[in-house]
Design an enzyme around this catalytic site. Structure first.
Site, mmCIF file in Angstrom:
data_model
loop_
_atom_site.group_PDB
_atom_site.id
_atom_site.type_symbol
_atom_site.label_atom_id
_atom_site.label_comp_id
_atom_site.label_asym_id
_atom_site.label_seq_id
_atom_site.Cartn_x
_atom_site.Cartn_y
_atom_site.Cartn_z
ATOM 1 N N ARG A 40 0.823 -1.219 0.000
ATOM 2 C CA ARG A 40 0.000 0.000 0.000
ATOM 3 C C ARG A 40 0.858 1.272 0.000
ATOM 4 O O ARG A 40 0.462 2.288 -0.563
ATOM 5 C CB ARG A 40 -0.926 -0.052 1.226
ATOM 6 C CG ARG A 40 -1.921 1.102 1.329
ATOM 7 C CD ARG A 40 -2.928 0.818 2.435
ATOM 8 N NE ARG A 40 -3.600 1.998 2.914
ATOM 9 C CZ ARG A 40 -4.798 2.413 2.474
ATOM 10 N NH1 ARG A 40 -5.448 1.727 1.569
ATOM 11 N NH2 ARG A 40 -5.350 3.508 2.965
ATOM 12 N N ILE A 66 -7.100 7.862 -1.096
ATOM 13 C CA ILE A 66 -7.012 6.400 -1.131
ATOM 14 C C ILE A 66 -7.866 5.962 0.056
ATOM 15 O O ILE A 66 -7.726 6.478 1.169
ATOM 16 C CB ILE A 66 -5.544 5.911 -1.020
ATOM 17 C CG1 ILE A 66 -5.454 4.381 -0.933
ATOM 18 C CG2 ILE A 66 -4.801 6.528 0.144
ATOM 19 C CD1 ILE A 66 -4.000 3.838 -1.000
ATOM 20 N N SER A 67 -8.797 5.027 -0.165
ATOM 21 C CA SER A 67 -9.730 4.616 0.880
ATOM 22 C C SER A 67 -9.016 3.937 2.042
ATOM 23 O O SER A 67 -7.925 3.375 1.880
ATOM 24 C CB SER A 67 -10.771 3.660 0.303
ATOM 25 O OG SER A 67 -11.373 4.206 -0.843
ATOM 26 N N GLN A 68 -9.674 3.979 3.198
ATOM 27 C CA GLN A 68 -9.210 3.283 4.405
ATOM 28 C C GLN A 68 -9.030 1.782 4.077
ATOM 29 O O GLN A 68 -9.856 1.209 3.359
ATOM 30 C CB GLN A 68 -10.305 3.474 5.449
ATOM 31 C CG GLN A 68 -10.114 2.783 6.758
ATOM 32 C CD GLN A 68 -11.436 2.729 7.527
ATOM 33 O OE1 GLN A 68 -12.526 2.756 6.950
ATOM 34 N NE2 GLN A 68 -11.331 2.662 8.840
#
Ligand code: SAH
Length: 220
Positions: A40, A66-68
């Site tokens: 990530r 960027i999503s959790q």
């Protein structure tokens, strides 16, 4: 040595899975394995790398995020992928969700409205060696008809309602997962399953995503 190179990203990644995903009932082995594999930190801006595995979204430019990690895992789990499927993502952003999908599915098609984000995601995914992820710049509310129908569709931005074009591009038995606005009550992550010519819709949980902007989304 810079701070960023001294951080043990492998350790942070393992902790992310152990502390953020498993305790919140992400149980699909393929999803957990994908989250253990995808780096990530390669998908976030250089100066935020040390926070890449933290339990929240991060800015990636163009006012997007960027999503959790948990939200990425949950949305992926909703598709119940077994391997080999054809999946559409709307909202490439950093490319991280596409990589998670690419670890499990056969082919991933992802649409992003900002060219610079699409180009950057394409570059990172290329460097990491993904050959099954295909990105285009455009309005993803209309789907990507060239490769339809899809076994699964993930929309990673919040919509005013469920785009008809996306439902049409779903295979019989396929699933669409999308954050939908509930006017004043925030967004609800919604699962739409196609059964023949009908659909079954269910609520997953409350969520917060950047707006889905396009013809079958919000106006500019
Ligand atoms: N999946 C991404 C999350 C990105 S945030 C990740 O893993 O990083 C949502 C993204 O949706 C943003 O990049 C935004 O530009 C994009 N977006 C919003 N409306 C869109 C549309 N109609 N078509 C394609 N992309 C859209």
């Amino acid at each position: 040595m810079s701070y960023s190179t001294s951080v043990d990203f492998g350790k942070l990644k393992a902790a992310m899975v152990a502390e953020q995903l498993i305790p919140r009932n992400i149980s699909d082995k393929a999803v957990l394995e994908a989250c253990r594999r995808v780096p990530r930190h390669e998908f976030v801006p250089e100066k935020l790398r040390q926070s890449a595995y933290s339990d929240y979204p991060l800015p990636i430019g163009e006012n997007q995020t960027i999503s959790q990690p948990y939200m990425v895992a949950l949305m992926t789990e909703c598709l119940k992928l077994k391997g080999g499927e054809k999946v559409l993502e709307v909202g490439t952003g950093s490319g991280y969700q596409a990589a998670i999908l690419g670890e499990i599915a056969g082919e991933v098609y992802s649409v992003e409205r900002f060219k610079d984000l699409a180009d950057n995601a394409d570059r990172v995914l290329g460097l990491l060696g993904y050959k099954n992820i295909h990105i285009k710049v455009g309005d993803g509310t209309l789907g990507w008809s060239d490769f339809a129908p899809y076994d699964g569709i993930v929309v990673t931005a919040g919509a005013p309602s469920i785009p008809e074009s996306l439902v049409k591009q779903l295979k019989d038995g396929g699933s669409l997962v999308i954050p939908v606005d509930r006017g004043g009550f925030g967004q609800v992550l919604t699962l739409v399953e196609r059964i023949g010519q009908t659909t079954r819709t269910s609520d997953i949980c409350a969520c917060t995503f950047v707006p889905l902007v396009g013809k079958e989304g919000w106006a500019e």
